[in-house]
Design a protein around this motif. Structure first.
Motif, PDB file in Angstrom:
ATOM      1  N   LYS A  39      37.528  12.458  24.282  1.00  0.00           N
ATOM      2  CA  LYS A  39      38.389  11.283  24.500  1.00  0.00           C
ATOM      3  C   LYS A  39      37.658   9.992  24.153  1.00  0.00           C
ATOM      4  N   THR A  40      36.399   9.910  24.593  1.00  0.00           N
ATOM      5  CA  THR A  40      35.599   8.715  24.295  1.00  0.00           C
ATOM      6  C   THR A  40      35.412   8.554  22.782  1.00  0.00           C
ATOM      7  N   SER A  41      35.114   9.667  22.109  1.00  0.00           N
ATOM      8  CA  SER A  41      34.925   9.632  20.648  1.00  0.00           C
ATOM      9  C   SER A  41      36.203   9.185  19.946  1.00  0.00           C
ATOM     10  N   LEU A  42      37.327   9.727  20.358  1.00  0.00           N
ATOM     11  CA  LEU A  42      38.606   9.410  19.701  1.00  0.00           C
ATOM     12  C   LEU A  42      39.010   7.965  19.923  1.00  0.00           C
ATOM     13  N   LYS A  43      38.768   7.448  21.119  1.00  0.00           N
ATOM     14  CA  LYS A  43      39.092   6.045  21.381  1.00  0.00           C
ATOM     15  C   LYS A  43      38.229   5.129  20.515  1.00  0.00           C
ATOM     16  N   SER A  44      36.971   5.545  20.290  1.00  0.00           N
ATOM     17  CA  SER A  44      36.088   4.753  19.421  1.00  0.00           C
ATOM     18  C   SER A  44      36.577   4.782  17.979  1.00  0.00           C
ATOM     19  N   ILE A  45      37.008   5.967  17.513  1.00  0.00           N
ATOM     20  CA  ILE A  45      37.523   6.097  16.132  1.00  0.00           C
ATOM     21  C   ILE A  45      38.752   5.220  15.948  1.00  0.00           C
ATOM     22  N   ILE A  46      39.662   5.274  16.937  1.00  0.00           N
ATOM     23  CA  ILE A  46      40.906   4.497  16.835  1.00  0.00           C
ATOM     24  C   ILE A  46      40.610   2.997  16.855  1.00  0.00           C
ATOM     25  N   LYS A  47      39.643   2.594  17.694  1.00  0.00           N
ATOM     26  CA  LYS A  47      39.286   1.175  17.765  1.00  0.00           C
ATOM     27  C   LYS A  47      38.696   0.691  16.441  1.00  0.00           C
ATOM     28  N   ALA A  48      37.862   1.560  15.840  1.00  0.00           N
ATOM     29  CA  ALA A  48      37.221   1.186  14.565  1.00  0.00           C
ATOM     30  C   ALA A  48      38.196   1.266  13.398  1.00  0.00           C
ATOM     31  N   ASP A  49      39.165   2.189  13.497  1.00  0.00           N
ATOM     32  CA  ASP A  49      40.094   2.396  12.383  1.00  0.00           C
ATOM     33  C   ASP A  49      41.476   2.774  12.925  1.00  0.00           C
ATOM     34  N   PRO A  50      42.317   1.768  13.275  1.00  0.00           N
ATOM     35  CA  PRO A  50      43.643   2.025  13.854  1.00  0.00           C
ATOM     36  C   PRO A  50      44.596   2.795  12.930  1.00  0.00           C
ATOM     37  N   SER A  51      44.172   2.993  11.659  1.00  0.00           N
ATOM     38  CA  SER A  51      45.037   3.728  10.723  1.00  0.00           C
ATOM     39  C   SER A  51      44.859   5.240  10.849  1.00  0.00           C
ATOM     40  N   ALA A  52      43.924   5.702  11.707  1.00  0.00           N
ATOM     41  CA  ALA A  52      43.590   7.133  11.811  1.00  0.00           C
ATOM     42  C   ALA A  52      44.630   7.874  12.647  1.00  0.00           C
TER      43      ALA A  52
END
Length: 556
Positions: A39-52
């Protein structure tokens, strides 16, 4: 300008590659059941790249796995707005539709997701199949049909084969599941879950020793793969149930493996709740109380914690705390109350209302307790299994009315292991609660239930001879002479068939005298010669019997 375009494309390609790499790492975390880390990893990915878009989907899936459906729905809807692969989020929303029993809406969303997949893509089909499997109303046939299409596209893809194994296993096709798991691992020997599932198949077949050996092979390959320790814990738990002589040893081993599983996954609230569920199965209520209090420190407002606190308090003898915790839980309309919640609350009320030596009850608390237990049984009949033990405790204290109320619930579940003995105690409880009372004060409705209970005993075990005499006595209280005579005669026939040695026993002789005298008294109402005949049978066994002697004088 051309150079600028080339750099833009290169940057976009590197970002996409990094995003794919990050997503692959998250998938490994999810497979290892390290959900908090994922969950922490995915929230970081989404924050860095909202298009994911796929990151939203995977995050929503974790929320679904943890039964946080509202959060899952929000994430999926946000994911639909993403630029890259938003269509996966329709699969998540489709699974929510399946949870709500709306298969038509789910199918429409699944078709929409498939229509946006590329020709060789298979991920969409795997996740759709998982959606059919991982909900409260699994449809393994639909999952298999979905995966058949994916296999046509990619016949040797390990992830497709792994998902097929899960679908076949859910559909109770062990042979095909074994083949699919084996082929998946052969196609990719880093796919540890596929190898672990071979052990799961053995566990399901109750080949516990072989299952443990299979799990040990997994540990030899990947000693830090957490899920295998969860499977070992569950295997030892079931093994303990099937080998009572080693129950304590195997349960201790199960709990040790579950602790190992926790150490390799995470100690988040969701994981602690899964641990608490396992502690309930293993009946380790001291550990459950410790875990529940740790969860309370993490999240003081999560209502499910009150369930665990209530269960632990009850099992540890703190009935006030059990009632307080469980009452708070079941009174909250937003909570999903399960049958066990009502069962524990009902029993806590009964125990709270029973005095220290178990010889008197608070009628109001007792009635509330019975009402809650009935609510639980209405939701799931099998929770009545085991209630007979509580009923028998009241029976032993000669609190027959209270015993009967509990035993009536216990006997409502016909698959219970103690169904026969519970019916016998139910009949006896009702009989003794009414014996010696004038006709006007007898509970005739309850006595008819006692008659039925003895009937269940006789049907299941015709050689339980005392059931015939007990049923005869009950019909005597019901003033049904014909039925009373019938069951006394059946007692006489069965006991006589056992031979002279049985008939010579003093207790049997006493019951035969009772049978002949009571039958004679019944016959006296409509067949005087039969009455005389049976009183004479009494005197043949007991020449000094005053009741038979005096009755014969009256009849003659």
């Amino acid at each position: 300008m051309n150079k600028f375009k080339f750099l833009s494309v290169a940057v976009f390609a590197s970002v996409s590659a990094l995003q794919a790499q990050n997503i692959d790492e998250v998938k490994k975390q999810i497979d290892a059941e390290q959900f908090q880390k994922a969950k922490t990893s995915l929230k970081s990915i989404i924050k860095a790249d909202p298009s994911a878009g796929k990151a939203y989907f995977l995050l929503g899936n974790i929320y679904l796995n943890q039964s946080v459906i509202d959060s899952a729905k929000i994430v999926f809807n946000d994911g639909l707005k993403a630029k890259d692969a938003p269509h996966f989020n329709n699969i998540g929303l489709g699974q929510i539709d399946l949870e709500n029993n709306d298969a038509t809406a789910a199918k429409a969303k699944f078709e929409l997701a498939k229509s946006q997949a590329r020709k060789k893509d298979f991920d969409e089909y795997i996740y759709i199949a998982k959606a059919y499997m991982d909900n409260s109303h699994p449809d393994y046939k639909a999952a298999l049909a979905t995966l058949a299409v994916a296999k046509e596209k990619n016949p040797t893809e390990p992830q497709v084969l792994l998902a097929l194994g899960d679908a076949f296993y859910g559909d109770k096709n062990q042979n095909e599941a074994f083949s699919a798991y084996r082929n998946a691992f052969q196609a990719d020997n880093t796919l540890i879950r596929a190898k672990m599932q071979l052990g799961v198949l053995l566990k399901g077949a109750k080949a516990y020793q072989e299952a443990v050996a299979a799990y040990n092979e997994v540990i030899a390959l990947s000693p830090n793969y957490g899920p295998v320790y969860r499977e070992l814990a569950q295997t030892y738990y079931y093994w303990a149930l099937n080998v009572p002589g080693r129950y304590d040893q195997y349960i201790k081993q199960a709990l040790t493996y579950y602790e190992k599983y926790m150490s390799l996954t995470d100690y988040s609230l969701a994981s602690r709740m899964r641990h608490a569920d396992f502690l309930i199965l293993a009946k380790d209520y001291k550990a459950l109380e410790i875990e529940a209090n740790k969860m309370k420190e993490l999240d003081n407002v999560n209502p499910r914690i009150y369930r665990y606190l209530g269960y632990a308090a009850f099992e540890n003898g703190n009935y006030d705390a059990a009632i307080s915790s469980l009452q708070s839980f079941v009174n909250n309309p937003s909570n999903k109350v399960i049958p066990l919640d009502y069962l524990y609350l009902g029993q806590a009320k009964i125990r709270k209302g029973t005095n220290a030596d178990g010889t008197a009850v608070d009628a109001a608390l007792y009635a509330e307790g019975i009402a809650f237990i009935n609510k639980g049984v209405e939701l799931e009949p099998s929770v009545a299994d085991g209630l007979g033990d509580l009923g028998k405790k009241f029976y032993e204290k000669k609190m027959f009315k209270e015993a009967a109320a509990i035993l009536e619930i216990a006997t409502s579940y016909k698959e219970s292991k103690s169904f026969l003995i519970d019916n016998f105690y139910l009949g006896n409880s009702i009989y003794f609660a009414n014996a010696g009372k004038p006709v006007a004060e007898r509970d005739m409705i309850a006595l008819k239930k006692a008659d039925i209970a003895y009937g269940h005993v006789i049907e299941a075990s015709p050689e339980t001879v005392d059931a015939y005499i007990s049923r005869a006595r009950t019909n005597s209280l019901l003033e049904d002479d014909q039925a009373m005579i019938k069951y006394y005669q059946e007692y006489i026939d069965h006991i006589t068939a056992k031979g002279p040695e049985e008939l010579a026993k003093p207790t049997v002789k006493t019951k035969l005298v009772e049978a002949y005298n009571t039958m004679a008294a019944g016959y006296a109402n409509f067949d005087k010669p039969k009455a005389i005949e049976h009183f004479n049978k009494t005197l043949a066994l007991d020449p000094a019997n005053k009741y038979a002697t005096q009755s014969l004088k009256t009849l003659q």
